[in-house]
Design a protein around this motif. Structure first.
Motif, mmCIF file in Angstrom:
data_model
loop_
_atom_site.group_PDB
_atom_site.id
_atom_site.type_symbol
_atom_site.label_atom_id
_atom_site.label_comp_id
_atom_site.label_asym_id
_atom_site.label_seq_id
_atom_site.Cartn_x
_atom_site.Cartn_y
_atom_site.Cartn_z
ATOM 1 N N ALA A 1 0.829 -1.210 0.000
ATOM 2 C CA ALA A 1 0.000 0.000 0.000
ATOM 3 C C ALA A 1 0.864 1.261 0.000
ATOM 4 N N VAL A 2 1.976 1.198 0.710
ATOM 5 C CA VAL A 2 2.893 2.348 0.689
ATOM 6 C C VAL A 2 3.431 2.569 -0.729
ATOM 7 N N ARG A 3 3.803 1.490 -1.382
ATOM 8 C CA ARG A 3 4.295 1.604 -2.762
ATOM 9 C C ARG A 3 3.226 2.213 -3.672
ATOM 10 N N LEU A 4 1.982 1.783 -3.479
ATOM 11 C CA LEU A 4 0.907 2.304 -4.324
ATOM 12 C C LEU A 4 0.702 3.797 -4.093
ATOM 13 N N GLU A 5 0.726 4.224 -2.834
ATOM 14 C CA GLU A 5 0.521 5.643 -2.558
ATOM 15 C C GLU A 5 1.691 6.480 -3.073
ATOM 16 N N ILE A 6 2.893 5.946 -3.014
ATOM 17 C CA ILE A 6 4.038 6.669 -3.574
ATOM 18 C C ILE A 6 3.904 6.783 -5.085
ATOM 19 N N ALA A 7 3.446 5.691 -5.717
ATOM 20 C CA ALA A 7 3.232 5.753 -7.169
ATOM 21 C C ALA A 7 2.114 6.724 -7.521
ATOM 22 N N SER A 8 1.135 6.885 -6.608
ATOM 23 C CA SER A 8 0.000 7.766 -6.890
ATOM 24 C C SER A 8 0.344 9.240 -6.772
#
Length: 449
Positions: free
Chosen positions: A278-285
């Motif tokens: 989820a952290v990776r997804l938010e960073i990508a977002s």
């Protein structure tokens, strides 16, 4: 020619679409199916054999397997690229160009499905499948433990029932004789009252054992997925003469393996991985999501090929708040994992200590209390034959010896149940046959399509 090709492609696409097939659910049929299931009465059922049957019938296992299949299908779907959008417009205007009044256009909206967002989606789906596999293993293990406890309770209830009946007969005989003496004025009434209380306790013990036996059948039936009548008449394989004891070195090794390899621990690790994802997804977002929009326009005799780019912009704070929330969630998952590992170690230590205490109590009862009670009963019988006692004293001594034997058997039951508690804490059966069935169940789940 182009129109024919387009029509053929459209027909082929429509032909490949799935059709709806209803699958109505009939709740009323569940009870009927459960009532129709039966277990052959001509064999001696072990825990492994009952667990093998439960793999097909137990509702909790079937539900967990269905959840695994559902999430496996969802993981497959997560790999499918995101859908595109097609916008078609048409316009008629005779005033602009009487000879060519039509304007038509089509625009494709294609998301660029790659990078961090797609990887996060696919990884989350894959991790959910792994968690579902662990949940299935926990469901199978819980069923095994329920079967094990129910068989232990039933086997010991069958052992205790005739012994309790013998105690009741002795207490009844002693009570009747003392009542006759009280009526004849040979004994004081308090003695008969004490005998009456002992008789009431013996009667209550009979009822308790019958209830325990019935409850064991219900628990066993529920664990397998049948009605209690289906298990009431089956024969259960006897237990080993003594409770298996793990050597300290093996217990220490298994304790360490449980703290890192129990399925609930592995599931918590997956929770941490999901939080990391989820952290990776938010960073990508925090970066724009790109969609390309090629088009075709026929404008009153003119052909145009427009091309656009759609950028989905991040929040005004460049997604910092969402990133901070995801990082806090990740820290929480790490703390939860640490707490769970500590709980597992505590459960193993507590179960091991309880098993040691129950085994010690069983041995003390078998080597000291029971021999002493039997010695007193034999002495009372010898005194009666020698004319130094009476039948009332012998009944009391024989009943005390039977109750000591009852206590010894009950201590053995508690020791076996303590072993099941330790197996639960370790998630490791002491019977290799059970371990083979558990391994087979996991392999069979892996072969599920």
């Amino acid at each position: 020619m182009r129109g024919r090709i387009g029509a053929a492609a459209l027909c082929a696409g429509l032909a490949s679409c799935a059709t709806y097939r209803p699958a109505p659910f009939a709740p009323n049929a569940i009870g009927a199916v459960r009532a129709e299931r039966s277990l052959p009465a001509g064999q001696s059922w072990t825990t492994a054999a009952l667990l093998t049957q439960a793999l097909d019938w137990a509702p909790s296992i079937r539900e967990s397997a269905a959840n695994y299949r559902s999430l496996a299908a969802a993981a497959h779907a997560a790999r499918v690229p995101l859908p595109a959008a097609l916008q078609l417009t048409a316009e008629y205007s005779h005033d602009d160009n009487p000879d060519k009044p039509w304007l038509g256009s089509g625009t494709l909206d294609l998301p660029l499905d790659f990078g961090g967002r797609r990887n996060a989606r696919v990884d989350a789906a894959d991790l959910a499948v792994v968690q579902a596999r662990y949940d299935y293993g926990e469901a199978v293990w819980s069923t095994r433990s329920a079967i094990r406890r129910a068989t232990i309770d039933r086997l010991f209830a069958d052992r205790l029932a005739p012994l309790a009946a013998r105690v009741l007969a002795l207490r009844q005989d002693r009570h009747d004789k003392l009542q006759a003496r009280v009526r004849a004025g040979e004994e004081a009434r308090p003695i008969s009252i004490a005998a009456q209380l002992e008789l009431a306790m013996a009667e209550r013990r009979i009822r308790d054992i019958a209830a325990r036996r019935a409850q064991a059948d219900v628990a066993l039936a529920n664990a397998i997925g049948v009605d209690p009548a289906a298990v009431a008449g089956i024969a259960l394989a006897p237990l080993d003469p003594a409770v298996p004891i793990l050597p300290p070195a093996d217990l220490a090794r298994l304790r360490g393996e449980a703290s890192a390899g129990r399925r609930d621990i592995l599931r918590a690790i997956i929770d941490y991985d999901l939080a990391e994802n989820a952290v990776r997804l938010e960073i990508a977002s925090q970066y724009p999501a790109i969609r390309i929009q090629p088009g075709y326009t026929y404008e009153r005799g003119l052909v145009k090929l427009p091309f656009g780019v759609n950028l989905q912009l991040p929040p005004i704070d460049f997604n910092r708040a969402a990133i901070a929330a995801a990082e806090a969630k990740r820290a929480q998952a790490g703390a939860k994992l640490e707490t769970l590992q500590s709980t597992v170690l505590g459960d193993v230590d507590k179960a091991a200590a309880a098993l040691d205490a129950q085994v010690a109590a069983e041995r003390l009862n078998a080597t000291r209390d029971l021999p002493a009670a039997r010695h007193l009963a034999d002495r009372a019988t010898a005194n009666l034959r020698g004319g130094e006692g009476d039948r009332v004293d012998e009944d009391a001594a024989r009943a005390t010896a039977a109750e000591a034997e009852f206590a010894s058997i009950e201590a053995s039951r508690l020791a076996w149940l303590a072993l099941v508690d330790l197996e639960d804490a370790l998630r490791r059966p002491t019977d290799p046959r059970d371990a083979a069935i558990l391994e087979t169940a996991m392999k069979r789940l892996g072969e599920t399509k």
